[in-house]
Design an enzyme around this catalytic site. Structure first.
Site, PDB file in Angstrom:
ATOM      1  N   GLY A 140      40.117  37.982  52.451  1.00 49.05           N
ATOM      2  CA  GLY A 140      40.268  39.085  51.488  1.00 49.05           C
ATOM      3  C   GLY A 140      39.169  40.116  51.651  1.00 49.05           C
ATOM      4  N   GLY A 198      38.788  42.788  49.598  1.00 53.83           N
ATOM      5  CA  GLY A 198      38.694  43.569  48.372  1.00 53.83           C
ATOM      6  C   GLY A 198      37.264  43.601  47.876  1.00 53.83           C
ATOM      7  N   PHE A 199      37.103  43.845  46.580  1.00 56.11           N
ATOM      8  CA  PHE A 199      35.750  43.961  46.032  1.00 56.11           C
ATOM      9  C   PHE A 199      34.908  42.712  46.287  1.00 56.11           C
ATOM     10  CE2 PHE A 199      35.887  47.979  44.128  1.00 56.11           C
ATOM     11  CZ  PHE A 199      37.095  48.174  43.504  1.00 56.11           C
ATOM     12  N   GLY A 200      35.504  41.532  46.041  1.00 52.65           N
ATOM     13  CA  GLY A 200      34.751  40.289  46.190  1.00 52.65           C
ATOM     14  C   GLY A 200      34.416  39.975  47.636  1.00 52.65           C
ATOM     15  N   VAL A 225      46.929  34.793  55.828  1.00 52.22           N
ATOM     16  CA  VAL A 225      46.638  33.360  55.746  1.00 52.22           C
ATOM     17  C   VAL A 225      47.750  32.691  54.952  1.00 52.22           C
ATOM     18  CG1 VAL A 225      45.030  31.620  54.881  1.00 52.22           C
ATOM     19  CG2 VAL A 225      44.167  33.754  55.880  1.00 52.22           C
ATOM     20  N   GLU A 285      45.937  53.521  31.123  1.00 50.74           N
ATOM     21  CA  GLU A 285      45.647  54.618  32.056  1.00 50.74           C
ATOM     22  C   GLU A 285      46.926  55.205  32.627  1.00 50.74           C
ATOM     23  OE1 GLU A 285      42.869  52.519  34.580  1.00 50.74           O
ATOM     24  OE2 GLU A 285      41.180  53.378  33.501  1.00 50.74           O
ATOM     25  N   ASP A 310      39.632  37.343  41.564  1.00 49.76           N
ATOM     26  CA  ASP A 310      40.846  37.053  40.817  1.00 49.76           C
ATOM     27  C   ASP A 310      41.494  35.709  41.131  1.00 49.76           C
ATOM     28  OD1 ASP A 310      42.260  40.456  40.471  1.00 49.76           O
ATOM     29  OD2 ASP A 310      40.374  39.569  39.822  1.00 49.76           O
ATOM     30  N   ALA A 338      36.716  44.216  38.690  1.00 47.04           N
ATOM     31  CA  ALA A 338      36.002  44.514  39.936  1.00 47.04           C
ATOM     32  C   ALA A 338      34.524  44.088  39.898  1.00 47.04           C
ATOM     33  CB  ALA A 338      36.122  45.999  40.255  1.00 47.04           C
TER      34      ALA A 338
END
Lengths: 438, 438
Positions: free
Chosen positions: A15, A17-19, A83, A174, A304, A320
């Protein structure tokens, strides 16, 4: 084994992403080999996905190729792959390009839209978790106005001009706010046979108030601001069905709508099921205080896909900043292992949360300080621009926002995607005039 | 009929591209009702499509909703619809939303990619006529590098790193030049197992030189500049087949390639066949000196659907300035009719043509003045920025270009489109790791 022959530990991060990215960046100068695996080639700045959905930004403004971000890290490679299975006992991942071995694993594969078992709802209610989702929302919203412009039947026209957002968390708030402004300002002079400002934008939330994680005072302010820009907010509403007619709620009412957006739940990606460990109801791995997967000290789950329940009454939310701090912490634990140090338990430093309402208002809960209205929006703007990766992206996004702020204009109002789209049932395809049959 | 009851003439313009838009803008203050019909909702700045294909710009940077452009014209409405048949005898159009009547018709529906009867080639060789084409080219090119990064078989890797552009006109030249720079500069530090600068970029042209419409001296300069940035230029080459292996040329050679781009021909959209008038080999309507369709004084064909053979030895080329001048002229003829004036015959004022090679060179034939290299590129930059519609688009495109000029960075390097894509055969789908099966 001599020092020269000893192989460096391989850290595989699933991944980007942010992590995952936070973890990779933390390992930058370490004496390890890092492999980042993602099924897309880009890091997505998810907080701004609703802006792509509402035609305010282009996908390229909020996404950045993972390879570019990690280009300078000589110890890091990036693989585009999906994966399919995690085999913790044998320290390997199965993927569509073959097996990937690891000495350490950081699972940061993120979440996907959760329809709570309603397998037919995705066709009618689009989620907002990735760029393709965002472009699909954009397409359906813009096509709805186009269809209404040509539609002679007043009932059908009304259905086309009713938009329902399900889920009153930050994403739903939003999206709904932005959609109301699109209808009432950006599009208002573009049509001759409809008045876009008469479009109904509804936000449905199951709990008693919108933005449930925020304090009551800010929830109330948000609801107020939403109403002032034209969103009909309905709380304490349970959705019982979504189909070609629209949204069915408990009590029997049907809200006729041809464009429904689902922001009411996410769950960890199905990959977690292959782990063979305890998962919570959202498919998340219940992790140890050091973020490792129970029974496997060399494997971490963050962001997440993880359920961290060692701080406060409830597990940490899927935000995030949580993912970023966890990614860095997991990487630090690996570095501690390699240096013979004891791992630390993870502690999340909560700096607050925010949500925007329309183009110039927001609510921000920064702990001691609570902001709303324009000051909150300016804080939001600043923080998000700083968080964006890539100087070029910052300039473009800033330019787009300044432009929109002064003109209400939306710069990316394109209806794209003429190839045959799966997942769009016939009833909706008839609405979609840009589809050409191949 | 009294003056009050007399209905205004309805002018229907099919196509919101350069030609159709120029016609609509010309009718702005006239005492007529104008309807612009297009099957997309945006006006596309086609000269920059290759930049979207090469990940330098986002689609939203070069496209602008037709409604927005014509927003101020009270006499003009815009309809999103696909015209399926033109019935000149009855003054009506058939479309997917019903019949549209007209008093005057301006057919400006444009061109599509022409594979000269090879119905299986589109799967293997992507064209470049609209945004979805551009995004598909982008996807295939970026995925080819990703695949090569993971590929162990050296022969397959070589096939993945060989890119073939077929067609040495301006589009092919611009695409090939930009692709060579993408490989040699933008991507070069992003991979660990391949060296992108070893990728082969080939440009194949059937005639003896590239840029055949330009003077020989500029063709030679262009070929020189292409070679200096790493494009292998092969002229006098006829393509006999395109399949999963690659490109087959006369003489029996097969160029193994998994990414082939077709810039070798366009034809008028099939809609012209429904007209029941004489068409040329490219499906274009052979028009009168006043651009009207023979036998129908109230119907005009302009731009890429028309063959105007009343000026010089050959019909006018399918270029943006030609379409724009013709659109304005057709609109003027209508205004002349309504005022009782005689129509003028159309005359194209040729201000020159240009093509870019890479990010800072070009050739420009401006009649008396011939430019090449950096001066030509600066002229090209200025003219295209001025021609872009929308101040915001100009700022964004300018920002992107300045950024790229100094950094070689490509801002829109996203692989998008995970839904099942039609037109992508299994052999290619296996290469496409971002496809998720629905």
């Amino acid at each position: 084994m001599s020092q020269a022959a000893k192989k460096r530990p391989r850290i595989v991060i699933v991944g980007g992403g942010f992590g995952g990215l936070a973890a990779a960046l933390k390992l930058k100068d370490a004496d390890v080999d890092v492999t980042v695996v993602d099924k897309t080639n880009y890091h997505l700045f998810q907080p701004l996905l609703y802006q792509v959905a509402m035609a305010g930004l282009s996908p390229g403004d909020i996404a950045h190729p993972i390879r570019s971000i990690l280009r300078q890290q000589k110890n890091t490679e990036v693989i585009l792959a999906e994966v399919t299975k995690v085999d913790l006992k044998n320290n390997l991942l199965q993927s569509n390009i073959g097996d990937i071995n690891f000495d350490y694993l950081i699972l940061a594969a993120g979440a996907q839209t959760n329809y709570f078992g309603h397998n037919d709802w995705p066709d009618y209610a689009v989620g907002l978790k990735d760029i393709d989702d965002a472009l699909e929302v954009r397409r359906r919203v813009l096509v709805a106005f186009e269809d209404a412009e040509s539609e002679k039947d007043k009932e059908k026209q009304k259905q086309m001009l009713t938009f329902v957002v399900i889920g009153g968390g930050p994403t739903g708030v939003e999206l709904a706010g932005s959609l109301a402004e699109l209808a009432r300002h950006s599009l208002v002079r573009d049509f001759r046979h409809i008045n876009p400002s008469t479009a109904r934008v509804m936000l449905l939330e199951g709990l008693p108030r919108v933005l449930p994680p925020f304090v009551e005072e800010l929830s109330a302010k948000a609801a107020e601001q939403l109403k002032s820009i034209g969103v009909e907010v309905r709380t304490g509403v349970k959705v019982t069905n979504i189909d070609a007619l629209g949204v069915h709620v408990d009590g029997g009412e049907v809200i006729p709508s041809s464009t429904v957006m689902w922001c009411a739940g996410v769950a960890a990606v199905p990959l977690t099921k292959t782990l063979d460990v305890t998962l919570d109801r959202g498919g998340r791995v219940v992790v140890e205080p050091d973020l490792s997967i129970p029974g496997f000290k060399n494997a971490f789950a963050i962001g997440d896909v993880s359920n961290f329940a060692h701080q406060g009454e409830k597990p940490l939310p899927g935000l995030a900043p949580v993912a970023m701090q966890q990614g860095a912490a997991a990487a630090q634990s690996i570095l501690d292992d390699l240096a013979g140090r004891t791992r630390k338990r993870f502690h999340y430093a909560d700096k607050g949360t925010m949500a925007t309402i329309g183009r110039s208002a927001a609510v921000a809960d920064l702990g001691k300080v609570k902001l709303s209205g324009l000051p909150a929006w300016l804080a939001w703007l600043l923080i998000h621009i700083l968080m964006l990766i890539g100087f070029r992206n910052r300039i473009l996004v800033f330019t787009n926002w300044v432009w929109s702020f002064f003109t209400y204009d939306r710069g990316a109002r394109l209806i794209t995607g003429h190839r045959m789209e799966a997942g769009c049932p016939a009833e909706l395809t008839d609405n979609v005039k840009t589809e050409s049959k191949i």
